[in-house]
Design an enzyme around this catalytic site. Structure first.
Site, mmCIF file in Angstrom:
data_model
loop_
_atom_site.group_PDB
_atom_site.id
_atom_site.type_symbol
_atom_site.label_atom_id
_atom_site.label_comp_id
_atom_site.label_asym_id
_atom_site.label_seq_id
_atom_site.Cartn_x
_atom_site.Cartn_y
_atom_site.Cartn_z
ATOM 1 N N HIS A 182 1.033 -1.033 0.245
ATOM 2 C CA HIS A 182 -0.111 0.191 0.220
ATOM 3 C C HIS A 182 0.595 1.139 0.075
ATOM 4 O O HIS A 182 0.950 2.354 -0.803
ATOM 5 C CB HIS A 182 -1.004 -0.216 1.327
ATOM 6 C CG HIS A 182 -1.959 -0.376 0.772
ATOM 7 N ND1 HIS A 182 -2.917 -1.419 2.100
ATOM 8 C CD2 HIS A 182 -2.527 -0.930 -0.425
ATOM 9 C CE1 HIS A 182 -4.180 -1.723 1.778
ATOM 10 N NE2 HIS A 182 -4.099 -1.644 0.228
ATOM 11 N N CYS A 494 -6.197 -4.085 -23.043
ATOM 12 C CA CYS A 494 -6.063 -3.156 -21.736
ATOM 13 C C CYS A 494 -4.876 -3.893 -20.685
ATOM 14 O O CYS A 494 -4.699 -4.922 -21.350
ATOM 15 C CB CYS A 494 -7.620 -3.533 -20.787
ATOM 16 S SG CYS A 494 -8.020 -5.051 -19.924
#
Length: 540
Positions: A182, A494
């Site tokens: 994170h 993508c």
């Protein structure tokens, strides 16, 4: 001059002074009171810690907010709190009980096979460290920097980066860490260069002469000599000029030299990402990752999802948005929903997970159908491997429609549904899937490379398969393009290949006219396409 090699966590190149960050060690003057008193102190500290995390959540940007929401949820985790309570009941003080429980709990998480779960161990330690500092009476004020600098430490927590902010933080260098942590995600969001996995040796070196942090190449250079400094300064200036030139390309459609229009869309995780992508010149959102709305471990209700999708449509300003239904499993977990698996990438994930939890799936479909009545929204289904998968998904779509009709709610009856092509079987059967009613195809190159070459996308040892030309994948994409052409259906690429100018040009020469990538890569891809003549022979 000392050169240390690590791994890129957030791209960029910076040069400047170095500041060492030392996270607090165990308290030395702790007085243990009765278990009841220690538990009461703990409860008060947790309340204060969650208040502080809420402030950090407000200061964070985009989906980074969910990281601090996740930490708040972790402080309420029953398993962690039982562990802490048992130590307190045995006579330990609240602070050492939290430290011990946090280390054991984080150790269990780090032992998990799922990479995404393993990276959450740092969040447990970060949240518990805050509680311990409160109990020990240590200040939690942000690290004060007198001048912008490169921060070095064993590891960096999300709260470290958000507390300091981008204005005074040139870059981050860590002995440990992962590009999937994170802290690394926040660094990328804030545009702060970061390198991880540098090892412990550099922390003991003299840093008085500053450093060059070459995050593009995963390198930290301490006490750089004059040659290295001049080269870094030249590259920094060149990068700044390039960014200004690219920014000027943002407005207007992307057309190659032979006048072929190539739609450049953005891959996003929430309304803040969408807004930034629109500012970068995206023609719409090609992939909205809906599963990021459940990062805190709770499946949002139909109403919450409905307003989330509306906020994304509003941020897109009338441009089209394609939402991918929950792609849970593999590298993304949800407590109480996902389960341990010896091969999570080959097991319960994407559509398979949705089909195994029909109520969750149909609530999401209802929210999407309702939002589709308010703006240009379409839906892509992940992990469709065969026509039978597609037909089962469409049965749930019809059930969602019937539910909305019964409730008298307005929704888009004509909403388009397409599928992600992420496995070789989906590429080989693309024509059959389209014949079953699929309206568009989206090729997810990250998973398609993974499954084609049997190369775990989370294992850095196999990164060459994802950055190389991937001839087998290009052949599979060729089959998808042919099938879509016969059916008159659009195709969009993508994933990591869509952010590589070289790969985009190769796919464009195969006939692809739509790509979806991160906002940060859009302008580089656009700059390359503007220079290309797709009718001319390829240079290689």
């Amino acid at each position: 001059m000392q050169v240390y090699q690590g791994a890129k966590a957030s791209p960029g190149l910076v040069m400047g002074p170095v500041r060492r960050l030392r996270h607090s060690g165990p308290g030395l003057e702790r007085v243990v009171q009765t278990p009841g008193r220690e538990q009461a102190l703990l409860n008060a500290a947790v309340v204060l810690a969650k208040d502080e995390l809420r402030l950090l959540e407000e200061a964070a940007e985009g989906t980074d907010k969910d990281i601090f929401l996740f930490q708040q949820v972790m402080l309420d985790d029953p398993g962690l709190n039982r562990e802490i309570a048992s130590y307190i009941a045995a006579g330990a003080g609240a602070a050492p009980a939290v430290e011990r429980a946090a280390q054991l709990y984080a150790g269990r998480i780090e032992a998990a096979e799922d990479e995404y779960i393993r990276q959450r161990a740092a969040d447990v330690l970060d949240a518990c460290r805050r509680v311990v500092n409160i109990l020990d009476g240590r200040p939690r004020t942000p690290l004060r920097l007198e001048t912008p600098c490169i921060l070095v430490s064993e590891c960096i927590y999300p709260s470290d980066i958000v507390s300091i902010g981008r204005g005074m933080l040139l870059g981050v260098a860590c002995a440990e860490g992962s590009e999937q942590s994170h802290a690394s995600i926040i660094a990328r969001t804030m545009g702060i260069p970061a390198v991880v996995q540098l090892g412990d040796d550099f922390l003991n070196e003299n840093c008085a002469g500053g450093a060059v942090l070459d995050a593009d190449n995963g390198r930290l250079i301490l006490e750089p000599d004059e040659t290295v400094r001049k080269d870094a300064q030249r590259r920094i200036v060149g990068s700044s000029i390039l960014k200004k030139r690219l920014a000027a390309l943002g407005a207007g459609p992307c057309r190659t030299r032979d006048s072929a229009h190539v739609a450049l869309l953005a891959s996003c995780s929430g309304p803040e990402d969408v807004e930034l992508a629109m500012q970068a010149g995206a023609e719409g959102v090609g992939l909205l990752r809906s599963e990021f709305s459940i990062m805190a471990g709770r499946i949002p209700s139909e109403e919450e999802q409905y307003y989330f999708y509306l906020s994304c449509l509003q941020a897109a300003g009338g441009k089209p948005v394609t939402v991918r239904t929950f792609d849970i499993g593999a590298d993304k977990s949800v407590p109480g929903l996902t389960e341990d698996s010896p091969n999570p990438a080959l097991g319960m994930r994407g559509l398979r997970m949705s089909l195994a939890h029909p109520q969750m799936f149909e609530e999401q479909l209802c929210a999407l159908l309702r939002a589709g009545a308010r703006g240009p929204l379409r839906v892509s289904i992940p992990m469709v491997s065969c026509p039978e998968d597609w037909l089962r998904a469409m049965e749930h779509v019809e059930r969602a429609r019937r539910s909305l009709r019964r409730r008298g709610l307005v929704f888009n009856e004509e909403m388009e549904f397409g599928c992600m092509v992420e496995t070789p079987s989906a590429a080989l059967l693309a024509g059959d899937i389209l014949a079953a009613g699929c309206k568009f195809l989206m090729v997810g190159t990250n998973d398609l490379v993974q499954y084609t070459y049997a190369a775990d996308r989370l294992d850095g040892r196999f990164s060459d398969y994802f950055s190389s030309r991937s001839p087998a994948v290009h052949r599979l994409v060729g089959l998808v393009i042919d099938a879509a052409g016969e059916a008159g259906a659009p195709v969009c690429i993508c994933g990591v290949h869509a952010g590589s100018p070289n790969q985009v040009v190769r796919y464009a020469r195969q006939g692809v006219r739509c790509f979806s990538t991160e906002a940060a890569s859009l302008l580089q891809v656009k700059a390359r396409l503007l220079e290309e003549d797709l009718t001319a022979p390829a240079a290689d």
